[in-house]
Design an enzyme around this catalytic site. Structure first.
Site, PDB file in Angstrom:
ATOM      1  N   ASP A 157      33.333 -18.430 -18.710  1.00  0.00           N
ATOM      2  CA  ASP A 157      32.289 -17.999 -19.319  1.00  0.00           C
ATOM      3  C   ASP A 157      32.297 -18.701 -20.741  1.00  0.00           C
ATOM      4  O   ASP A 157      32.977 -19.563 -21.174  1.00  0.00           O
ATOM      5  CB  ASP A 157      32.382 -16.454 -19.719  1.00  0.00           C
ATOM      6  CG  ASP A 157      30.767 -15.810 -19.189  1.00  0.00           C
ATOM      7  OD1 ASP A 157      30.097 -16.213 -20.306  1.00  0.00           O
ATOM      8  OD2 ASP A 157      30.577 -15.117 -18.423  1.00  0.00           O
ATOM      9  N   HIS A 229      26.038 -20.106 -19.421  1.00  0.00           N
ATOM     10  CA  HIS A 229      27.470 -19.523 -19.829  1.00  0.00           C
ATOM     11  C   HIS A 229      28.385 -20.743 -19.965  1.00  0.00           C
ATOM     12  O   HIS A 229      29.501 -20.638 -19.538  1.00  0.00           O
ATOM     13  CB  HIS A 229      27.973 -18.383 -18.940  1.00  0.00           C
ATOM     14  CG  HIS A 229      27.215 -17.252 -18.702  1.00  0.00           C
ATOM     15  ND1 HIS A 229      27.210 -16.354 -19.591  1.00  0.00           N
ATOM     16  CD2 HIS A 229      26.302 -16.830 -17.893  1.00  0.00           C
ATOM     17  CE1 HIS A 229      26.456 -15.404 -19.270  1.00  0.00           C
ATOM     18  NE2 HIS A 229      25.865 -15.545 -18.280  1.00  0.00           N
ATOM     19  N   GLU A 293      21.669 -15.203 -15.947  1.00  0.00           N
ATOM     20  CA  GLU A 293      21.319 -15.203 -17.314  1.00  0.00           C
ATOM     21  C   GLU A 293      21.320 -16.633 -17.971  1.00  0.00           C
ATOM     22  O   GLU A 293      21.856 -17.041 -19.082  1.00  0.00           O
ATOM     23  CB  GLU A 293      22.587 -14.576 -18.146  1.00  0.00           C
ATOM     24  CG  GLU A 293      22.709 -13.144 -17.756  1.00  0.00           C
ATOM     25  CD  GLU A 293      23.762 -12.426 -18.685  1.00  0.00           C
ATOM     26  OE1 GLU A 293      23.330 -10.991 -18.777  1.00  0.00           O
ATOM     27  OE2 GLU A 293      24.609 -13.026 -18.825  1.00  0.00           O
TER      28      GLU A 293
HETATM   29  C1  ACM Z   1      25.718 -10.400 -15.144  1.00  0.00           C
HETATM   30  O1  ACM Z   1      26.034  -9.331 -15.471  1.00  0.00           O
HETATM   31  N1  ACM Z   1      25.324 -11.320 -15.923  1.00  0.00           N
HETATM   32  C2  ACM Z   1      26.088 -10.883 -13.609  1.00  0.00           C
END
Ligand code: ACM
Length: 530
Positions: A157, A229, A293
Site C-alpha cells: 500500500d 496506492h 480507490e
Molecule cells: C478498500 O477498502 N479500499 C478495499
C-alpha cells in the site's frame, strides 16, 4: 462447537485420548497435523481410525466418537483435517495447551459436516503495519482451528511494500519502511509518532508461509494492489509511475494520488513480481490485484499515457484502467492463477469472466457483479471491516469508526435470500478485512479479529449462525484463552487494552456505508472512500 457442524448428536459411550495415541487409515497425516498436541503415532490400528469416503466432498467428513474410539470418514485430506478440528473441540479447552502426557475424555458424539462456502477468508493488511512471519504462522493455525481457509495478505500500500524482490531489490530495501507513522484519529489533523516502522517477508519466509498454510488447508491469496496506492513502490522505482516524479513511503493515512503507469515497462515489472511471488509461495490459485480507490488524474494529465490509450483504441481513462487490470489478469491466467479485484474494478468494466470480485462498498454492487456472472466473495464494510471498533465506547482502542459487533457479524448472510438463485450461486464465500492503519501491533490484531472472526467462521462454514451461538461463544472463550488469544472480552477491553485518552472519532459505520454504497452506481466514482 464453533463453527457449529451441520449435524451434531450426542451418543452414549465415551473414550479417552492419551497423547501418543495411534491413528490408522488413509488420511493419517491430516489428522496428525490438526492435533499436534496429541503427538499421534501412525499405526495399523488404534484409537483413531480415518478413512477416505469418495462419496463425500473434499472438505466434508463424518466423525463418530464413543466406546469404540474415534472413527472418521472424510472426502479428502481437508475433510479429515476438519474432522480432527471438530474432535479437538469435543475435548476440554485445556487440550489446546501444550500438555505432554495428558489424557483427555472424549464424549460420545456423531457429527456429519460439510461447508456451505468454499472461500472462508480473513484479510490482513500487513502494509500499513507489518505482521512478522511468526504472527502469520500463528494466524494460520487460529484460522485452521476455525475451519477458515483463505488468508488474503495485503502486501503493498502507500505506506509500505512487504516482500523481498530479487529482481527489484529497492522494493524491500527502500519501500519496506517509513520514518514515522500518523497517530491521529480519522479526519483529524495529522500527528506523528516519530518512530520508524517497517519489515518484509523474504522469499524464503513466503515459501515457508505457503507450505505451512497448505499443510493446514489454508490458501494464501497475495495482494499486489495496483494501479493506485502506489507511493511505496514509487519511492523505490519512480520510473514505473505515471509522472516519473519521486515519492516517499507515506507516513499518514487516506487516499494518495500516487499511481503506477499503465505502459508496458510497468506491466513487465508487475509480471516479474507475480513470477517471484508465485515462485516463492508455490501453488497459488488466486492473486489479488486490487483496483480500489484509484485516482486517475495523473493518467489524464500525461501526454504519453493519453497517446498510449489512443493507440489502444480506448475512449476513456476508465477504459484504460479496465484494460490495464485485464492485461494483468491475463498474465496471471498464463501463470495458472485467477485474478481477484475490489469492486471498483468491476464497475470500471472489462474484467475477465473468471475474475473474482470483492464488493467492499456493499452487497448492492456485489449483486451486480454476481448478475454479470462473476464469482463474488462477500466483503462489505458493514459488517466485515474489523478495523471498526466493536462498541461506540470511549474505552475502545483507536479505530477508524464504530461500531461493528460480534452479533452484527453473526447476523450477516453472504448470499441474501432476496437475490435470484443464479446470483446466490455466484457467491463463493465470505471474508473479513482487517485494515491496520490503527492496528499497530499483533496484540491489537488479536483484539480486533477475535471473537468477531469466530462469528465469521460460523457464517462462512454454515451460511448462517446456528441457534445458541452466544452460549457456544462463551464456552469457546476457554479455547481462545488456552490458545493465548488476546480477544476482546465481551464486557469490553481490559484496562491495558483501553485507548489512550482521546476523544472518540465520531464516524458511524452506517454513514460510511450509505456514502460508499452510493458511489458504486457510476463508473466515475472510483474516487474514495473510507
Ligand atoms: C478498500 O477498502 N479500499 C478495499
Amino acid at each position: 462447537m464453533i463453527p457449529r457442524p451441520a449435524l451434531l448428536n450426542d451418543l452414549s459411550g465415551s473414550c479417552v485420548l492419551t497423547s501418543g495415541a495411534t491413528v490408522s487409515g488413509d488420511l493419517v497425516d491430516a489428522v496428525r497435523t490438526a492435533l499436534p498436541g496429541l503427538d499421534l503415532r501412525p499405526g495399523d490400528s488404534g484409537e483413531i481410525d480415518v478413512r477416505r469416503d469418495p462419496a463425500l466432498g473434499e472438505e466434508a467428513y463424518r466423525l463418530t466418537t464413543g466406546s469404540r474410539g474415534v472413527e472418521i470418514a472424510a472426502g479428502g485430506p481437508a475433510g479429515a483435517f476438519y474432522a480432527a478440528q471438530s474432535l479437538h473441540q469435543l475435548l476440554p479447552a485445556a487440550s489446546y495447551r501444550f500438555s505432554p502426557g495428558a489424557s483427555w475424555p472424549v464424549p460420545g458424539a456423531r457429527v456429519e459436516d460439510a461447508p456451505r462456502f468454499g472461500w472462508r477468508g480473513l484479510h490482513l493488511d500487513v502494509a500499513r503495519h507489518f505482521s512478522p512471519k511468526r504472527e502469520i504462522l500463528r494466524l494460520i493455525d487460529l484460522m485452521a482451528a476455525h475451519k477458515l481457509n483463505r488468508l488474503h495478505l495485503h502486501l503493498v500500500d502507500d505506506q509500505g511494500w512487504r516482500v523481498e524482490s530479487r529482481a527489484y531489490p529497492l522494493l524491500h530495501e527502500v519501500s519496506s519502511h517509513r520514518p514515522r507513522t500518523a497517530t491521529n484519529y480519522y479526519r483529524e489533523p495529522d500527528t506523528y509518532d516519530e518512530v520508524p516502522h517497517g519489515g518484509y517477508y523474504t522469499l524464503d519466509d513466503l515459501a515457508e508461509i505457503g507450505v505451512y498454510a497448505r499443510s493446514r488447508h489454508v490458501t494464501v491469496v497475495p495482494e499486489i494492489d495496483v494501479p493506485g496506492h502506489a507511493s511505496a513502490i514509487l519511492a523505490a522505482y519512480p520510473a514505473f509511475g505515471a509522472t516519473g516524479e519521486p515519492h516517499d513511503v507515506l507516513d499518514r493515512w487516506g487516499i494518495s494520488p500516487a499511481i503506477l503507469s499503465p505502459l508496458p515497462p510497468t506491466v513487465e515489472f508487475l509480471t516479474t513480481i507475480f513470477d517471484e511471488l508465485i515462485g516463492a509461495l508455490g501453488e497459488t490459485p488466486y492473486v489479488h490485484i486490487g483496483g480500489d480507490e484509484v485516482v486517475l488524474d495523473h493518467w489524464a494529465e500525461s501526454a504519453q499515457i493519453t497517446a498510449y490509450r489512443e493507440s489502444l483504441g480506448l475512449a476513456t481513462i476508465n477504459d484504460l484502467q479496465a484494460w490495464f487490470l485485464r492485461r494483468l489478469a491475463d498474465a496471471l491466467a498464463e501463470r495458472g492463477a485467477r485474478a481477484v479485484v475490489w469492486d471498483e474494478a468491476f464497475v470500471s468494466g472489462g474484467l475477465r469472466q473468471d475474475t473474482i470480485v470483492m464488493p467492499w462498498r456493499g452487497m448492492g454492487v456485489g449483486r451486480r457483479a454476481a448478475a454479470a456472472g462473476h464469482d463474488v466473495v462477500a466483503t462489505p464494510v458493514f459488517p466485515l471491516y474489523f478495523d471498526y471498533a466493536e462498541a461506540a465506547s470511549p474505552d475502545e482502542p483507536m479505530a477508524i469508526g464504530d461500531a461493528i459487533t460480534v452479533e452484527d457479524v453473526a447476523a450477516f448472510r453472504p448470499a441474501p435470500e432476496d437475490w435470484t438463485d443464479e446470483e446466490r450461486a455466484r457467491v463463493i464465500g465470505v471474508q473479513a478485512q482487517l485494515w491496520t492503519e490503527r492496528v499497530p501491533d499483533p496484540r491489537t490484531v488479536d483484539y480486533r479479529l477475535w471473537p468477531r472472526a469466530c462469528a465469521l467462521a460460523e457464517v462462512a462454514w454454515s451460511g448462517t449462525t446456528a441457534a445458541g451461538f452466544g452460549e457456544r461463544l462463551t464456552e469457546h472463550y476457554g479455547r481462545l484463552d488456552a490458545l493465548g488469544v488476546e480477544y476482546r472480552p465481551p464486557a469490553g477491553p481490559h484496562p491495558w487494552q483501553r485507548r489512550r485518552p482521546h476523544r472518540p472519532s465520531g464516524v458511524r459505520v452506517a454513514d460510511v456505508m450509505a456514502r460508499i454504497d452510493s458511489m458504486t452506481h457510476d463508473a466515475e466514482s472510483t474516487r474514495p472512500s473510507v
